[in-house]
Design an enzyme around this catalytic site. Structure first.
Site, PDB file in Angstrom:
ATOM      1  N   ASP A  62      14.879  76.082  65.163  1.00 57.16           N
ATOM      2  CA  ASP A  62      16.579  76.502  64.486  1.00 57.16           C
ATOM      3  C   ASP A  62      16.140  77.746  64.333  1.00 57.16           C
ATOM      4  OD1 ASP A  62      14.242  76.051  62.310  1.00 57.16           O
ATOM      5  OD2 ASP A  62      15.296  75.670  61.010  1.00 57.16           O
TER       6      ASP A  62
ATOM      7  N   HIS B  81      17.823  87.529  60.950  1.00 61.56           N
ATOM      8  CA  HIS B  81      18.601  86.909  59.683  1.00 61.56           C
ATOM      9  C   HIS B  81      19.540  88.080  60.165  1.00 61.56           C
ATOM     10  CE1 HIS B  81      15.228  83.818  57.156  1.00 61.56           C
ATOM     11  NE2 HIS B  81      14.756  83.495  58.833  1.00 61.56           N
TER      12      HIS B  81
ATOM     13  N   HIS C 134       8.822  77.459  65.388  1.00 64.34           N
ATOM     14  CA  HIS C 134      10.058  76.637  65.053  1.00 64.34           C
ATOM     15  C   HIS C 134      11.529  76.824  65.831  1.00 64.34           C
ATOM     16  CE1 HIS C 134      12.479  79.474  62.882  1.00 64.34           C
ATOM     17  NE2 HIS C 134      10.659  80.362  62.403  1.00 64.34           N
TER      18      HIS C 134
ATOM     19  N   ASP D 162      12.976  85.139  66.190  1.00 62.55           N
ATOM     20  CA  ASP D 162      12.802  84.434  65.118  1.00 62.55           C
ATOM     21  C   ASP D 162      13.452  83.176  65.329  1.00 62.55           C
ATOM     22  OD1 ASP D 162      12.081  83.240  62.501  1.00 62.55           O
ATOM     23  OD2 ASP D 162      13.617  84.425  61.157  1.00 62.55           O
TER      24      ASP D 162
ATOM     25  N   GLU E 120      12.870  75.220  59.315  1.00 60.77           N
ATOM     26  CA  GLU E 120      11.600  75.733  59.583  1.00 60.77           C
ATOM     27  C   GLU E 120      12.597  77.212  57.769  1.00 60.77           C
ATOM     28  OE1 GLU E 120      10.274  80.055  58.295  1.00 60.77           O
ATOM     29  OE2 GLU E 120      11.934  79.012  59.164  1.00 60.77           O
ATOM     30  N   GLU E 121      14.141  76.806  58.426  1.00 62.27           N
ATOM     31  CA  GLU E 121      15.192  78.116  57.852  1.00 62.27           C
ATOM     32  C   GLU E 121      15.047  77.664  56.328  1.00 62.27           C
ATOM     33  OE1 GLU E 121      15.213  80.787  58.977  1.00 62.27           O
ATOM     34  OE2 GLU E 121      14.443  81.378  60.668  1.00 62.27           O
TER      35      GLU E 121
ATOM     36  N   GLU F 166       5.681  83.306  64.646  1.00 61.10           N
ATOM     37  CA  GLU F 166       6.525  84.286  64.105  1.00 61.10           C
ATOM     38  C   GLU F 166       6.500  85.442  64.636  1.00 61.10           C
ATOM     39  OE1 GLU F 166       9.010  83.114  62.570  1.00 61.10           O
ATOM     40  OE2 GLU F 166       8.365  81.044  60.992  1.00 61.10           O
TER      41      GLU F 166
END
Length: 383
Positions: free
Chosen positions: A82, A355, A80, A112, A144-145, A169
């Site tokens: 984003d 995150h 992903h 990530d 995705e997030e 990932e």
């Protein structure tokens, strides 16, 4: 041409410098168009055919599919584009400037998971893509997030059926073949307000919610009893009551009460099955108080995911890495890609960095990740 491709660290730097935050809050949400353009241009320079797909229902978000080689099957490498938003007060570095310090590459998306695309592009320098016997696909998704809208839409609309897929990932290069899903719902009860001195003249939504919670907790116990998958550290579906709010004053009968809950189903449990179990659990309350209880999705549901443990993809990757596949509790886009072909989750960096402020990827992952990408392309696209 390969000589037009920037050095690895400059690719990485450009990806980190291009903001692509996904957020449910419109003020924070950003398009990933600039990042998709970067990737598309680089893959075109390597001779790939590139398709850019607008994702409906998003704020100017796009998927990108780069492909090279002919025939059926082949390998899909996916990730992903984003990132999550960042807390400026907790970062000690500029999130959009790639910085290296003490064996770590810092920046928003380093682990990530923007970095995975830098690894793919760099590995392709050492591969003669004109000699591929099966096609190679690179998928870059949106959102995705938040909603996983990009992977959902791609899986629903593509005719692509590769032999297998790897989603990059951050797994610390430990292959993952299964994870739980995620369902989040709002239980809303509409009562009838009135003065607390005469309770019979109203319907107290908090009291109805108390009844509903009792049935939901019975469902939690039933899930724990009926469903097991011993490979997980928590080997049963979990159900959590995460947030509740109701009423506005101590001397008023509560007219509205809202509960937010989630369920993390095991692989193999269908979303329809879970929704049916929840509706069955709440049926006594609904029958007793018709029209007063509703169940609504808070976020689009994510099913559980599992790649068959005896699939060739699992065997090949376990042999290449000298490590057994694992199962994890967090969610990825794998359930959607798995509808196209057997899928593993495997990439550089630690999920513990996802995150987090001052997100980083350790430089010790650079060499083995590059080697792994070359090896899997050779195995699935050259043989």
């Amino acid at each position: 041409m390969k000589n037009k491709l920037p050095p690895f660290i400059e690719i990485y730097r450009a990806l980190i410098a291009t903001p692509s935050i996904s957020a449910t809050e419109e003020a924070l949400d950003q398009s990933n168009a600039d990042l998709i353009t970067l990737l598309a241009d680089w893959f075109k320079d390597l001779g790939f055919n590139v398709e850019v797909q607008p994702v409906p229902g998003t704020r100017n978000k796009f998927n990108m599919l780069a492909s090279i080689g002919q025939g059926a099957g082949g390998l899909l490498l996916a990730g992903h584009t984003d990132t999550v938003p960042f807390d400026d007060g907790r970062w000690t570095r500029d999130p959009f400037t790639l910085t290296e310090h003490d064996g770590k590459l810092y920046g928003l998306g380093t682990a990530d998971m923007k970095g995975f695309f830098a690894f793919i592009l760099d590995a392709l320098r050492d591969i003669d893509v004109t000699k591929l016997k099966k096609p190679l696909y690179i998928l870059a998704t949106a959102d995705e997030e938040t909603s996983m809208a990009g992977a959902r839409y791609f899986a629903e609309t593509t005719a692509l059926r590769p032999d297998c897929a790897i989603i990059g990932e951050p797994t610390s290069l430990q292959p993952v073949r299964a994870h739980k899903g995620h369902i989040s719902n709002a239980i809303r009860i509409q009562g009838q307000s009135g003065h607390s001195s005469d309770p019979a003249r109203g319907v107290n939504a908090i009291e109805l919610m108390h009844d509903a919670i009792g049935h939901i907790l019975q469902l939690r116990d039933n899930l724990k009893e009926r469903y097991h998958y011993e490979a997980f550290t928590v080997p049963y579906p979990t159900l959590n009551l995460g947030h509740i709010h109701g009423g506005d004053a101590s001397n008023r009968i509560c007219a509205c009460c809202e509960l937010h809950m989630d369920i993390r189903p095991l692989p193999g449990m269908t979303l329809n099955e879970l929704n049916g179990l929840l509706n069955d659990a709440l049926a006594p309350v609904i029958e007793r108080w018709p029209g007063r209880l509703t169940v609504d999705e808070l976020h689009p549901p994510i099913p559980g995911y599992e790649c068959p443990p005896n699939h060739q993809l699992v065997e090949v990757v376990e042999k290449l890495l000298g490590a057994k596949t694992e199962v994890v509790n967090y969610c990825t886009e794998a359930p959607f890609i798995q509808t196209l072909c057997p899928t593993l989750v495997l990439g550089p960096g630690s999920i513990n960095q996802a995150h987090q402020p001052d997100e980083y990827l350790e430089t010790r992952f650079i060499k083995p990740t590059r080697e792994l990408i070359i090896q899997v392309i050779h195995h699935f696209c050259w043989h």
